[in-house]
Write a protein that holds these residues in place. Structure first.
Motif, PDB file in Angstrom:
ATOM      1  N   ALA A 182     -19.401 -13.012  19.855  1.00 35.36           N
ATOM      2  CA  ALA A 182     -18.952 -11.623  19.720  1.00 35.36           C
ATOM      3  C   ALA A 182     -19.595 -10.819  20.845  1.00 35.36           C
ATOM      4  O   ALA A 182     -20.818 -10.847  21.006  1.00 35.36           O
ATOM      5  N   VAL A 183     -18.768 -10.130  21.596  1.00 31.99           N
ATOM      6  CA  VAL A 183     -19.216  -9.436  22.805  1.00 31.99           C
ATOM      7  C   VAL A 183     -18.836  -7.962  22.714  1.00 31.99           C
ATOM      8  O   VAL A 183     -17.744  -7.623  22.256  1.00 31.99           O
ATOM      9  N   THR A 184     -19.738  -7.094  23.159  1.00 31.25           N
ATOM     10  CA  THR A 184     -19.433  -5.663  23.241  1.00 31.25           C
ATOM     11  C   THR A 184     -19.253  -5.282  24.706  1.00 31.25           C
ATOM     12  O   THR A 184     -20.083  -5.645  25.542  1.00 31.25           O
ATOM     13  N   VAL A 185     -18.192  -4.518  24.983  1.00 29.20           N
ATOM     14  CA  VAL A 185     -17.939  -4.058  26.350  1.00 29.20           C
ATOM     15  C   VAL A 185     -18.215  -2.563  26.413  1.00 29.20           C
ATOM     16  O   VAL A 185     -17.716  -1.797  25.578  1.00 29.20           O
ATOM     17  N   HIS A 186     -19.011  -2.149  27.415  1.00 31.93           N
ATOM     18  CA  HIS A 186     -19.341  -0.726  27.590  1.00 31.93           C
ATOM     19  C   HIS A 186     -18.844  -0.248  28.954  1.00 31.93           C
ATOM     20  O   HIS A 186     -19.603  -0.243  29.933  1.00 31.93           O
ATOM     21  N   PRO A 187     -17.570   0.172  29.043  1.00 28.70           N
ATOM     22  CA  PRO A 187     -17.107   0.692  30.340  1.00 28.70           C
ATOM     23  C   PRO A 187     -17.672   2.079  30.612  1.00 28.70           C
ATOM     24  O   PRO A 187     -17.835   2.903  29.693  1.00 28.70           O
ATOM     25  N   GLY A 188     -17.953   2.332  31.912  1.00 23.20           N
ATOM     26  CA  GLY A 188     -18.173   3.708  32.372  1.00 23.20           C
ATOM     27  C   GLY A 188     -16.811   4.324  32.611  1.00 23.20           C
ATOM     28  O   GLY A 188     -15.831   3.933  31.984  1.00 23.20           O
ATOM     29  N   GLY A 189     -16.729   5.297  33.508  1.00 26.41           N
ATOM     30  CA  GLY A 189     -15.431   5.943  33.763  1.00 26.41           C
ATOM     31  C   GLY A 189     -14.475   5.006  34.485  1.00 26.41           C
ATOM     32  O   GLY A 189     -14.775   4.534  35.583  1.00 26.41           O
ATOM     33  N   ILE A 190     -13.342   4.715  33.864  1.00 27.85           N
ATOM     34  CA  ILE A 190     -12.336   3.823  34.455  1.00 27.85           C
ATOM     35  C   ILE A 190     -11.045   4.644  34.641  1.00 27.85           C
ATOM     36  O   ILE A 190     -10.644   5.373  33.718  1.00 27.85           O
ATOM     37  N   ARG A 191     -10.422   4.516  35.819  1.00 26.34           N
ATOM     38  CA  ARG A 191      -9.244   5.348  36.142  1.00 26.34           C
ATOM     39  C   ARG A 191      -8.002   4.871  35.373  1.00 26.34           C
ATOM     40  O   ARG A 191      -7.212   4.080  35.875  1.00 26.34           O
ATOM     41  N   THR A 192      -7.867   5.340  34.126  1.00 26.86           N
ATOM     42  CA  THR A 192      -6.742   4.944  33.278  1.00 26.86           C
ATOM     43  C   THR A 192      -6.098   6.202  32.690  1.00 26.86           C
ATOM     44  O   THR A 192      -6.472   7.317  33.024  1.00 26.86           O
ATOM     45  N   ASN A 193      -5.183   5.973  31.747  1.00 33.74           N
ATOM     46  CA  ASN A 193      -4.471   7.103  31.123  1.00 33.74           C
ATOM     47  C   ASN A 193      -5.195   7.664  29.905  1.00 33.74           C
ATOM     48  O   ASN A 193      -4.611   8.445  29.150  1.00 33.74           O
ATOM     49  N   ILE A 194      -6.447   7.257  29.668  1.00 38.26           N
ATOM     50  CA  ILE A 194      -7.076   7.595  28.391  1.00 38.26           C
ATOM     51  C   ILE A 194      -7.141   9.101  28.135  1.00 38.26           C
ATOM     52  O   ILE A 194      -6.898   9.545  27.011  1.00 38.26           O
ATOM     53  N   VAL A 195      -7.436   9.890  29.163  1.00 35.24           N
ATOM     54  CA  VAL A 195      -7.539  11.345  28.934  1.00 35.24           C
ATOM     55  C   VAL A 195      -6.143  11.969  28.856  1.00 35.24           C
ATOM     56  O   VAL A 195      -5.896  12.879  28.071  1.00 35.24           O
TER      57      VAL A 195
END
Ligand SMILES: NC(=O)c1ccc[n+]([C@@H]2O[C@H](COP(=O)([O-])OP(=O)(O)OC[C@H]3O[C@@H](n4cnc5c(N)ncnc54)[C@H](O)[C@@H]3O)[C@@H](O)[C@H]2O)c1
Length: 286
Positions: A182-195
């Motif tokens: 089981a792995v946790t991923v912690h992205p910083g700011g990624i240029r996607t459509n999230i906002v």
């Protein structure tokens, strides 16, 4: 201590939130590397675009991750479709809001939690039996740097991402000795459509910015592309990491969480002010 390496490229994977951003890049990258991919998203149009961009085997399914029963049905479909053992389950779908705690709309907080936290729980519970029967594979749950530190105007998002981290850390201990990770991923700011896809009722900073302006400002400060994020995530999983930091800013968050666990925001504000002063000098160097 790092766990043994886990090869995922070339092996079947399942990815939620694959219609956009990090999920789409993961699907494209792993498919290019020979993985059969099962992809799911609530956005039928975006999902079809992702599916048509893949040349290898793909099982595509419109799915709301907050629907536990539908995740179970999808897991059955994936089980029947699998050409080989399932190497990884990416519970990646996520959304955000932006609001002060005082102004938060409970309905928006519930929407966010049903996807960011319960979507991850539903995906884990639906697909874990497949991995446990195999005695191999890895559950990869997406948290955030906002699962390392609490940030203003992101209370619900931070709470959901801290919850994903706690849930996944607990799961990892339960799985010791089973062959499943089981792995946790912690992205910083990624240029996607999230906002752009966020629920923002009004500018939480009270500066009167439109949703579009807030999204454009977010995109301007992101340091990492979704393709680069997918590469870092794949390599992190394959190196046997339990916790994957994505992007240089993620390392800054991680360091601050350790060295300034209560004063991090003051430190960040000072760094931010210095950066802004430098930017101003570049614009008018007098
Ligand atoms: N972009 C960032 O800066 C950033 C930073 C940290 C963490 N993350 C996390 O990364 C993950 C991927 O986000 P992204 O940045 O690629 O954003 P994105 O908006 O580009 O993609 C998210 C995808 O999730 C899908 N989705 C939303 N609700 C869903 C639902 N109910 N069921 C199924 N699919 C649903 C969306 O349709 C979209 O395709 C999220 O968990 C997000 O919280 C992103």
């Amino acid at each position: 201590m790092p766990r043994p390496p886990r090869k995922i490229a070339g092996h079947p994977v399942m990815i939620t939130g694959a219609a956009s951003g990090i999920g789409r890049s993961l699907a494209q990258r792993l498919s290019r590397l020979g993985s059969p991919v099962a992809i799911a998203d609530v956005d039928a149009t975006g999902l079809a675009e992702t599916a048509s961009s893949l040349s290898g085997p793909v099982l595509s399914r419109v799915l709301d991750v907050s629907d536990a029963a539908d995740q179970l049905r999808f897991a059955d479909e994936v089980r029947a479709w699998l050409p080989a053992p399932l190497a990884a389950v990416f519970n990646n779908a996520g959304v955000t809001t932006a609001s002060t705690v005082a102004d938060a709309v409970p309905e928006d907080d519930s929407w966010l939690f049903s996807i960011n936290f319960w979507g991850v729980v539903n995906g884990t519970r639906a697909f874990l039996p497949i991995l446990k029967e195999q005695g191999s594979g890895v559950i990869v749950n997406t948290s955030s740097v906002y699962g390392l530190l609490g940030m203003p105007h992101q209370s619900a998002y931070c709470a959901s991402k801290f919850a994903v981290r706690g849930f996944t850390d607990a799961l990892r201990q339960e799985l010791l000795g089973t062959g499943v990770g089981a792995v946790t991923v912690h992205p910083g700011g990624i240029r996607t459509n999230i906002v752009r896809n966020a629920r923002i009722r009004h500018d939480p900073e009270g500066r009167g910015r439109t949703h579009e302006e807030i999204a454009a400002q977010f995109e301007a400060i992101t340091l990492t592309t979704p393709d680069k994020a997918a590469e870092i995530i794949q390599h992190g999983v394959e190196r046997g990491k339990s916790r994957i930091l994505v992007g240089p800013d993620a390392y800054v968050f991680d360091a601050l969480a350790r060295i300034a666990p209560t004063h991090y925001f003051t430190v960040m504000s000072k760094l931010g002010a210095r950066l802004r002063a430098r930017q101003d000098k570049v614009v008018s160097p007098k």
